[in-house]
Design a protein around this motif. Structure first.
Motif, PDB file in Angstrom:
ATOM      1  N   MET A   1       1.217  -0.628   0.000  1.00 19.58           N
ATOM      2  CA  MET A   1       0.000   0.000   0.000  1.00 19.58           C
ATOM      3  C   MET A   1       1.302   0.672   0.000  1.00 19.58           C
ATOM      4  O   MET A   1       2.189  -1.008  -0.625  1.00 19.58           O
ATOM      5  N   VAL A   2      -1.398   3.679   0.294  1.00 20.24           N
ATOM      6  CA  VAL A   2      -0.327   3.963   0.879  1.00 20.24           C
ATOM      7  C   VAL A   2       0.391   3.612   1.007  1.00 20.24           C
ATOM      8  O   VAL A   2      -1.597   3.643   0.754  1.00 20.24           O
ATOM      9  N   SER A   3       1.765   1.555   0.629  1.00 21.22           N
ATOM     10  CA  SER A   3       1.735   1.485   0.841  1.00 21.22           C
ATOM     11  C   SER A   3       2.104   1.564   0.664  1.00 21.22           C
ATOM     12  O   SER A   3       1.623   1.361   0.436  1.00 21.22           O
ATOM     13  N   ILE A  95       2.282  -5.395   5.098  1.00 15.02           N
ATOM     14  CA  ILE A  95       2.682  -3.989   5.065  1.00 15.02           C
ATOM     15  C   ILE A  95       1.926  -3.279   6.188  1.00 15.02           C
ATOM     16  O   ILE A  95       0.699  -3.360   6.252  1.00 15.02           O
ATOM     17  N   LYS A  96       2.662  -2.603   7.066  1.00 13.90           N
ATOM     18  CA  LYS A  96       2.030  -1.878   8.174  1.00 13.90           C
ATOM     19  C   LYS A  96       2.380  -0.404   8.077  1.00 13.90           C
ATOM     20  O   LYS A  96       3.552  -0.032   8.017  1.00 13.90           O
ATOM     21  N   ASN A  97       1.341   0.420   8.059  1.00 14.77           N
ATOM     22  CA  ASN A  97       1.500   1.869   8.062  1.00 14.77           C
ATOM     23  C   ASN A  97       0.846   2.414   9.318  1.00 14.77           C
ATOM     24  O   ASN A  97      -0.349   2.183   9.544  1.00 14.77           O
ATOM     25  N   GLN A  98       1.628   3.126  10.128  1.00  9.37           N
ATOM     26  CA  GLN A  98       1.099   3.696  11.369  1.00  9.37           C
ATOM     27  C   GLN A  98       0.499   5.070  11.100  1.00  9.37           C
ATOM     28  O   GLN A  98       1.110   5.923  10.447  1.00  9.37           O
ATOM     29  N   ARG A 106     -10.733  14.727   5.078  1.00  2.00           N
ATOM     30  CA  ARG A 106      -9.802  15.749   4.584  1.00  2.00           C
ATOM     31  C   ARG A 106      -8.344  15.331   4.547  1.00  2.00           C
ATOM     32  O   ARG A 106      -7.629  15.726   3.622  1.00  2.00           O
ATOM     33  N   LEU A 107      -7.864  14.566   5.550  1.00  2.86           N
ATOM     34  CA  LEU A 107      -6.417  14.366   5.654  1.00  2.86           C
ATOM     35  C   LEU A 107      -6.086  13.068   6.381  1.00  2.86           C
ATOM     36  O   LEU A 107      -6.683  12.752   7.405  1.00  2.86           O
ATOM     37  N   LEU A 108      -5.102  12.338   5.847  1.00  2.00           N
ATOM     38  CA  LEU A 108      -4.559  11.145   6.488  1.00  2.00           C
ATOM     39  C   LEU A 108      -3.050  11.202   6.362  1.00  2.00           C
ATOM     40  O   LEU A 108      -2.518  11.404   5.262  1.00  2.00           O
ATOM     41  N   VAL A 109      -2.347  11.072   7.492  1.00  2.00           N
ATOM     42  CA  VAL A 109      -0.879  11.095   7.509  1.00  2.00           C
ATOM     43  C   VAL A 109      -0.417   9.795   8.155  1.00  2.00           C
ATOM     44  O   VAL A 109      -0.883   9.430   9.230  1.00  2.00           O
ATOM     45  N   PHE A 110       0.506   9.110   7.482  1.00  2.00           N
ATOM     46  CA  PHE A 110       1.018   7.864   8.036  1.00  2.00           C
ATOM     47  C   PHE A 110       2.463   7.628   7.625  1.00  2.00           C
ATOM     48  O   PHE A 110       3.001   8.307   6.763  1.00  2.00           O
ATOM     49  N   ARG A 111       3.069   6.627   8.285  1.00  2.12           N
ATOM     50  CA  ARG A 111       4.458   6.263   8.015  1.00  2.12           C
ATOM     51  C   ARG A 111       4.554   4.744   8.053  1.00  2.12           C
ATOM     52  O   ARG A 111       3.943   4.092   8.893  1.00  2.12           O
ATOM     53  N   ASN A 112       5.356   4.189   7.156  1.00  2.00           N
ATOM     54  CA  ASN A 112       5.533   2.743   7.122  1.00  2.00           C
ATOM     55  C   ASN A 112       6.358   2.287   8.312  1.00  2.00           C
ATOM     56  O   ASN A 112       7.422   2.835   8.592  1.00  2.00           O
ATOM     57  N   VAL A 113       5.842   1.289   9.027  1.00  5.58           N
ATOM     58  CA  VAL A 113       6.562   0.727  10.173  1.00  5.58           C
ATOM     59  C   VAL A 113       6.922  -0.738   9.945  1.00  5.58           C
ATOM     60  O   VAL A 113       7.648  -1.315  10.748  1.00  5.58           O
ATOM     61  N   GLN A 114       6.413  -1.321   8.856  1.00  2.40           N
ATOM     62  CA  GLN A 114       6.817  -2.679   8.491  1.00  2.40           C
ATOM     63  C   GLN A 114       6.577  -2.886   7.015  1.00  2.40           C
ATOM     64  O   GLN A 114       5.479  -2.672   6.510  1.00  2.40           O
ATOM     65  N   ALA A 115       7.624  -3.302   6.331  1.00  3.97           N
ATOM     66  CA  ALA A 115       7.532  -3.687   4.929  1.00  3.97           C
ATOM     67  C   ALA A 115       7.763  -5.196   4.869  1.00  3.97           C
ATOM     68  O   ALA A 115       8.305  -5.778   5.817  1.00  3.97           O
TER      69      ALA A 115
END
Length: 194
Positions: A1-3, A95-98, A106-115
């Protein structure tokens, strides 16, 4: 995903970009500190709430072509996806996105914490923050802008940027097509990870 993601970016597997993707606007830029920001936008003939539902629910992520999705939608929660059907929650190849922050519709912010374990440059990708902004348009539709911030200089980031530029553009087209029930315009490359 986002990912998202990532996801992912939106959680879409990256594909090398060879030409512009029709309907996707690329306004990427280099920040004052030298980091690159990937910024891609697409207009969709659906209200922001339709896009939001796709980004904030497991059903929505599955509609975007992942086979398995688990969503703990809250600040600090995780959007966990896999391209393998029936992949169990917590699998080391998911795939984990925090979720860092969000504003409904309106808005989603995330960061990958596991690929997935075989994803090259996972540590570099963990330094990229993904933002999905949804802007209502007067037409009743919306503009979705997917940004990836933190692509620093260097060969590893260059390769990562190249992969996600094409993958994220294809993901935006897939999102639009899924939400408007149109067949995909150009199927994204599903051979790479996150």
């Amino acid at each position: 995903m986002v990912s998202l993601a990532a996801v992912v970016a939106l959680a879409a597997p990256p594909a090398p970009v060879t030409r512009p993707v029709p309907g996707v606007s690329d306004t990427s830029f280099v920040a004052d500190n030298g980091d690159r920001t990937m910024r891609l936008s697409i207009d969709m003939p659906v209200p922001p709430s339709r896009v939001w539902k796709a980004l904030s629910t497991a059903e929505g992520w599955r509609a975007l072509s992942v086979k398995t999705a688990y969503v703990d939608f809250r600040e600090g929660g995780v959007i966990e996806t896999s391209y393998r059907a029936g992949s169990p929650k917590g699998d080391p190849d998911n795939i984990k996105n925090q979720i860092i922050a969000y504003v409904p519709d309106r808005l989603l912010v995330f960061r990958n914490v596991q690929a997935p374990r075989d994803f090259k440059d996972a540590a570099l990708f963990a330094r990229v923050t993904t933002t999905i902004a949804i802007e209502a348009l007067r037409s009743g539709g919306c503009r979705v802008t997917l940004s990836g911030d933190g692509y620093a200089a260097g060969p590893g980031f260059d390769a990562l940027y190249g992969k996600f530029l094409g993958g994220n553009a294809s993901t935006l087209v897939s999102l639009r097509d899924a939400l408007t029930s149109r067949p995909p315009s150009a199927p994204p490359d599903r051979t790479a990870s996150p």
